[in-house]
Design a protein around this motif. Structure first.
Motif, PDB file in Angstrom:
ATOM      1  N   LEU A 118       0.873  -1.166   0.000  1.00 53.91           N
ATOM      2  CA  LEU A 118       0.000   0.000   0.000  1.00 53.91           C
ATOM      3  C   LEU A 118       0.913   1.220   0.000  1.00 53.91           C
ATOM      4  O   LEU A 118       1.604   1.495   0.982  1.00 53.91           O
ATOM      5  N   ASP A 119       0.931   1.924  -1.113  1.00 55.46           N
ATOM      6  CA  ASP A 119       1.932   2.966  -1.321  1.00 55.46           C
ATOM      7  C   ASP A 119       1.453   4.302  -0.752  1.00 55.46           C
ATOM      8  O   ASP A 119       1.048   5.213  -1.481  1.00 55.46           O
ATOM      9  N   ILE A 120       1.479   4.420   0.579  1.00 58.00           N
ATOM     10  CA  ILE A 120       1.194   5.696   1.230  1.00 58.00           C
ATOM     11  C   ILE A 120       2.255   5.925   2.303  1.00 58.00           C
ATOM     12  O   ILE A 120       2.852   4.972   2.819  1.00 58.00           O
ATOM     13  N   PRO A 121       2.523   7.175   2.655  1.00 63.89           N
ATOM     14  CA  PRO A 121       3.518   7.443   3.704  1.00 63.89           C
ATOM     15  C   PRO A 121       3.104   6.826   5.037  1.00 63.89           C
ATOM     16  O   PRO A 121       1.919   6.735   5.355  1.00 63.89           O
ATOM     17  N   GLY A 122       4.100   6.401   5.805  1.00 66.85           N
ATOM     18  CA  GLY A 122       3.850   5.885   7.145  1.00 66.85           C
ATOM     19  C   GLY A 122       3.751   4.384   7.255  1.00 66.85           C
ATOM     20  O   GLY A 122       3.536   3.838   8.336  1.00 66.85           O
ATOM     21  N   ASN A 123       3.930   3.679   6.118  1.00 70.02           N
ATOM     22  CA  ASN A 123       3.822   2.215   6.144  1.00 70.02           C
ATOM     23  C   ASN A 123       4.797   1.562   7.110  1.00 70.02           C
ATOM     24  O   ASN A 123       4.520   0.487   7.652  1.00 70.02           O
ATOM     25  N   ASP A 124       5.971   2.188   7.291  1.00 69.10           N
ATOM     26  CA  ASP A 124       7.024   1.567   8.086  1.00 69.10           C
ATOM     27  C   ASP A 124       6.973   1.955   9.560  1.00 69.10           C
ATOM     28  O   ASP A 124       7.860   1.597  10.325  1.00 69.10           O
ATOM     29  N   LEU A 125       5.947   2.657   9.989  1.00 66.48           N
ATOM     30  CA  LEU A 125       5.834   3.045  11.396  1.00 66.48           C
ATOM     31  C   LEU A 125       5.555   1.838  12.278  1.00 66.48           C
ATOM     32  O   LEU A 125       4.936   0.851  11.846  1.00 66.48           O
ATOM     33  N   GLN A 126       5.988   1.920  13.513  1.00 67.02           N
ATOM     34  CA  GLN A 126       5.650   0.885  14.488  1.00 67.02           C
ATOM     35  C   GLN A 126       4.144   0.931  14.743  1.00 67.02           C
ATOM     36  O   GLN A 126       3.593   1.973  15.082  1.00 67.02           O
ATOM     37  N   GLY A 127       3.480  -0.188  14.557  1.00 69.42           N
ATOM     38  CA  GLY A 127       2.026  -0.227  14.666  1.00 69.42           C
ATOM     39  C   GLY A 127       1.328  -0.296  13.327  1.00 69.42           C
ATOM     40  O   GLY A 127       0.105  -0.365  13.261  1.00 69.42           O
ATOM     41  N   SER A 128       2.111  -0.304  12.222  1.00 76.04           N
ATOM     42  CA  SER A 128       1.569  -0.503  10.888  1.00 76.04           C
ATOM     43  C   SER A 128       1.882  -1.935  10.467  1.00 76.04           C
ATOM     44  O   SER A 128       3.050  -2.329  10.397  1.00 76.04           O
ATOM     45  N   PHE A 129       0.845  -2.721  10.205  1.00 73.84           N
ATOM     46  CA  PHE A 129       1.015  -4.155   9.989  1.00 73.84           C
ATOM     47  C   PHE A 129       0.405  -4.594   8.659  1.00 73.84           C
ATOM     48  O   PHE A 129      -0.591  -4.048   8.206  1.00 73.84           O
ATOM     49  N   GLY A 130       1.009  -5.621   8.076  1.00 77.52           N
ATOM     50  CA  GLY A 130       0.427  -6.283   6.922  1.00 77.52           C
ATOM     51  C   GLY A 130      -0.552  -7.354   7.371  1.00 77.52           C
ATOM     52  O   GLY A 130      -0.341  -8.021   8.391  1.00 77.52           O
ATOM     53  N   ALA A 131      -1.625  -7.513   6.614  1.00 81.20           N
ATOM     54  CA  ALA A 131      -2.649  -8.495   6.969  1.00 81.20           C
ATOM     55  C   ALA A 131      -2.080  -9.902   7.040  1.00 81.20           C
ATOM     56  O   ALA A 131      -2.415 -10.680   7.948  1.00 81.20           O
ATOM     57  N   ALA A 132      -1.214 -10.257   6.082  1.00 81.39           N
ATOM     58  CA  ALA A 132      -0.705 -11.636   6.018  1.00 81.39           C
ATOM     59  C   ALA A 132       0.036 -12.018   7.296  1.00 81.39           C
ATOM     60  O   ALA A 132      -0.092 -13.155   7.776  1.00 81.39           O
ATOM     61  N   ASP A 133       0.800 -11.086   7.846  1.00 84.50           N
ATOM     62  CA  ASP A 133       1.555 -11.389   9.060  1.00 84.50           C
ATOM     63  C   ASP A 133       0.623 -11.636  10.244  1.00 84.50           C
ATOM     64  O   ASP A 133       0.837 -12.551  11.042  1.00 84.50           O
ATOM     65  N   PHE A 134      -0.402 -10.809  10.373  1.00 82.32           N
ATOM     66  CA  PHE A 134      -1.336 -10.972  11.490  1.00 82.32           C
ATOM     67  C   PHE A 134      -2.131 -12.267  11.360  1.00 82.32           C
ATOM     68  O   PHE A 134      -2.320 -13.000  12.342  1.00 82.32           O
ATOM     69  N   VAL A 135      -2.589 -12.565  10.143  1.00 86.19           N
ATOM     70  CA  VAL A 135      -3.316 -13.814   9.918  1.00 86.19           C
ATOM     71  C   VAL A 135      -2.436 -15.009  10.270  1.00 86.19           C
ATOM     72  O   VAL A 135      -2.886 -15.963  10.922  1.00 86.19           O
ATOM     73  N   SER A 136      -1.166 -14.968   9.851  1.00 89.14           N
ATOM     74  CA  SER A 136      -0.257 -16.069  10.173  1.00 89.14           C
ATOM     75  C   SER A 136      -0.082 -16.210  11.676  1.00 89.14           C
ATOM     76  O   SER A 136       0.024 -17.331  12.189  1.00 89.14           O
ATOM     77  N   TRP A 137      -0.068 -15.079  12.401  1.00 89.76           N
ATOM     78  CA  TRP A 137       0.078 -15.155  13.860  1.00 89.76           C
ATOM     79  C   TRP A 137      -1.145 -15.801  14.498  1.00 89.76           C
ATOM     80  O   TRP A 137      -1.014 -16.765  15.259  1.00 89.76           O
ATOM     81  N   TYR A 138      -2.348 -15.299  14.187  1.00 91.04           N
ATOM     82  CA  TYR A 138      -3.506 -15.856  14.900  1.00 91.04           C
ATOM     83  C   TYR A 138      -3.856 -17.257  14.413  1.00 91.04           C
ATOM     84  O   TYR A 138      -4.569 -17.992  15.097  1.00 91.04           O
ATOM     85  N   GLU A 279     -13.781   6.590   1.979  1.00 92.24           N
ATOM     86  CA  GLU A 279     -12.623   7.133   2.687  1.00 92.24           C
ATOM     87  C   GLU A 279     -11.367   6.458   2.126  1.00 92.24           C
ATOM     88  O   GLU A 279     -11.150   5.257   2.324  1.00 92.24           O
ATOM     89  N   SER A 280     -10.545   7.229   1.405  1.00 90.04           N
ATOM     90  CA  SER A 280      -9.334   6.692   0.788  1.00 90.04           C
ATOM     91  C   SER A 280      -8.114   7.054   1.631  1.00 90.04           C
ATOM     92  O   SER A 280      -7.790   8.244   1.765  1.00 90.04           O
ATOM     93  N   PRO A 281      -7.431   6.076   2.226  1.00 90.89           N
ATOM     94  CA  PRO A 281      -6.260   6.382   3.057  1.00 90.89           C
ATOM     95  C   PRO A 281      -5.163   7.073   2.242  1.00 90.89           C
ATOM     96  O   PRO A 281      -4.812   6.639   1.144  1.00 90.89           O
ATOM     97  N   THR A 282      -4.639   8.168   2.790  1.00 90.45           N
ATOM     98  CA  THR A 282      -3.571   8.913   2.114  1.00 90.45           C
ATOM     99  C   THR A 282      -2.273   8.931   2.909  1.00 90.45           C
ATOM    100  O   THR A 282      -1.210   9.117   2.332  1.00 90.45           O
ATOM    101  N   GLU A 283      -2.351   8.741   4.236  1.00 91.90           N
ATOM    102  CA  GLU A 283      -1.136   8.754   5.038  1.00 91.90           C
ATOM    103  C   GLU A 283      -1.397   8.127   6.402  1.00 91.90           C
ATOM    104  O   GLU A 283      -2.429   8.382   7.034  1.00 91.90           O
TER     105      GLU A 283
END
Length: 459
Positions: A118-138, A279-283
């Motif tokens: 998802l090409d928006i600023p802030g992707n690399d912040l702590q607390g920004s997660f990819g769905a695949a990683d969370f699904v794999s965890w649960y 609502e389109s996420p921008t940042e």
């Protein structure tokens, strides 16, 4: 290898990936005329010790109806023509040249287990997660961390597909609601400490463009602890939306459900789950390296069902963001790769080289073939098409005819601790025994080494 009645050598096929796509391909091969004469021998290779791929590690634990597909898949793997080799990673433990030593043809069914960016600023912040990683965890995947940070009281989920709904539902439910499922102890403990009280799901277009299936959507409202909230301003249908509703019963059912929720009074269930449209996420906003909010642009429909920006922006006070905008397949060693679509270039399942010619005896099926769209059952059609092409290409030239012991001997010579179908039955039995005292179908074992120790223990 066995001989058919005609005297021809049995067809020998390797399938990389033992999820639904790979198992459906095996089933299609065994139902083909080649299975009767000259016969067929199939080996499935899977990088984790257990089979079933997406069903075991991608379907939410509170969806037993979908997980029940395992029963049909298990019957395929029970067939004597099929062998299972788990804990074997393609590209590391064996490569394409190795497979070509032992098999007439190779089918890749490796699926899609990473996130589309998802090409928006802030992707690399702590607390920004990819769905695949969370699904794999649960879902207790052996290759992800055992803990997950769940400190956020207000969470954003970006995306309006079934995976987004799964994530929102898991975050909004209580741990005790999920305890009757197969979730491992570490997942239950993590969810017990989950602080989320509000979950906000964002889509950039309207209700008629959402990719939810009606059943998945309605399930959100079944929890006694989740209050599903839709704003009146988010219910809008242009000409394109109206046409989509008339063309698809499923689209109309989703739209009707969302409209009904917007029209009702908000109740008092403890966890609030908001479904936001237009609502389109921008940042993703941050402070001190952590997520502190999400900025979205308000959208409107353009008459065709597509959205366009209004130039108006909203700020949402959230402390975590989950990006559920689609899965992506990994590049496969020694095969061409289309980075734009995240698939292996192919024609009807035949892998196509850069010069446009088919790569001999090399095929794909499932999400690595067509992209991560559609339901699990759709991979049956993929498998049938791919297998039909494989059978058209027979006979194959240059293939060896190893004994049944050649592949196990090869893996053992490399000190690869592979698991077999009998090993899976031992692990399956242990997981079921773990669940019995609590009246649960199973409790999933997570640690890879523990899985191997259980699976390979003598009965």
């Amino acid at each position: 290898m066995t001989k058919g009645q005609s005297g021809a050598r049995a067809l020998s096929v390797a399938i990389v990936g033992a999820g639904p796509a790979g198992i459906y391909a095996a089933d299609a091969l065994m139902k083909s005329e080649a299975a009767a004469d000259p016969g067929v021998s199939i080996d499935l290779f899977e990088r984790v010790p257990a089979p079933f791929g997406l069903i075991r590690y991608g379907v939410a634990p509170d969806h037993p109806r979908i997980k029940a597909i395992v029963k049909a898949l298990q019957k395929v793997l029970d067939r004597p023509q099929v062998r299972f080799f788990g804990n074997v990673e393609y590209g590391t433990d064996l490569i394409l040249d190795d497979l070509r030593r032992f098999y007439d043809a190779v089918i890749f069914a490796t699926g899609a287990d990473t996130d589309r960016p998802l090409d928006i600023p802030g992707n690399d912040l702590q607390g920004s997660f990819g769905a695949a990683d969370f699904v794999s965890w649960y879902d207790g995947h052996p290759d992800v961390p055992r803990t997950w940070p769940l400190e956020a009281e207000s969470v954003a989920v970006i995306g309006v597909g079934n995976v987004a709904l799964d994530i929102a539902r898991i975050l909004a439910k209580t741990a005790d609601e999920l305890l009757p499922t197969e979730i491992p102890a570490n997942v239950y403990a993590g969810l017990k400490d989950n602080k989320a009280l509000e979950v906000h799901v964002f889509g950039r277009r309207g209700p008629a463009q959402a990719k939810f299936t009606p059943l998945e959507l309605r399930e959100l409202d079944h929890s006694p602890n989740i209050e599903v909230i839709v704003a009146h301003d988010d219910i809008d249908f242009d000409e394109g939306s109206t046409r989509a509703r008339s063309d698809s019963k499923q689209v109309d059912m989703v739209a009707n459900t969302l409209q009904g929720w917007a029209d009702r009074e908000v109740g008092d269930r403890t966890h609030k789950l908001f479904l936001h449209f237009f609502e389109s996420p921008t940042e993703i906003l941050g402070a001190e390296g952590k997520v502190v909010g999400l900025r979205t642009e308000r959208m409107k429909l353009d008459g065709t069902g597509n959205g366009k920006g209004t130039g108006k922006y909203n700020l949402w006070n959230v402390q975590a963001v989950y990006r559920a905008v689609g899965y992506r397949s990994r590049n496969i060693d020694a095969l061409p790769y289309d980075a734009r679509s995240g698939t292996i270039p192919n024609k009807a399942g035949r892998v196509i080289a850069e010069d446009g010619t088919p790569i001999p005896a090399t095929y794909v099926t499932g999400w690595i073939k067509r992209g991560p769209v559609g339901l699990i059952g759709h991979t049956k059609g993929d498998a049938s098409e791919t297998v039909a092409c494989l059978l058209e290409d027979m006979p194959f030239s240059g293939a060896h005819e190893p004994s049944k012991s050649a592949v196990p001997a090869f893996l053992e010579a490399r000190n690869i601790a592979y698991t077999t179908w009998d090993d899976w039955y031992r692990l399956d039995a242990l997981e079921r025994r773990l669940g019995e005292p609590a009246g649960r179908e199973r409790i999933k074992v997570v640690d890879r080494e523990e899985m191997l120790n259980i699976a390979r223990a003598q009965a």
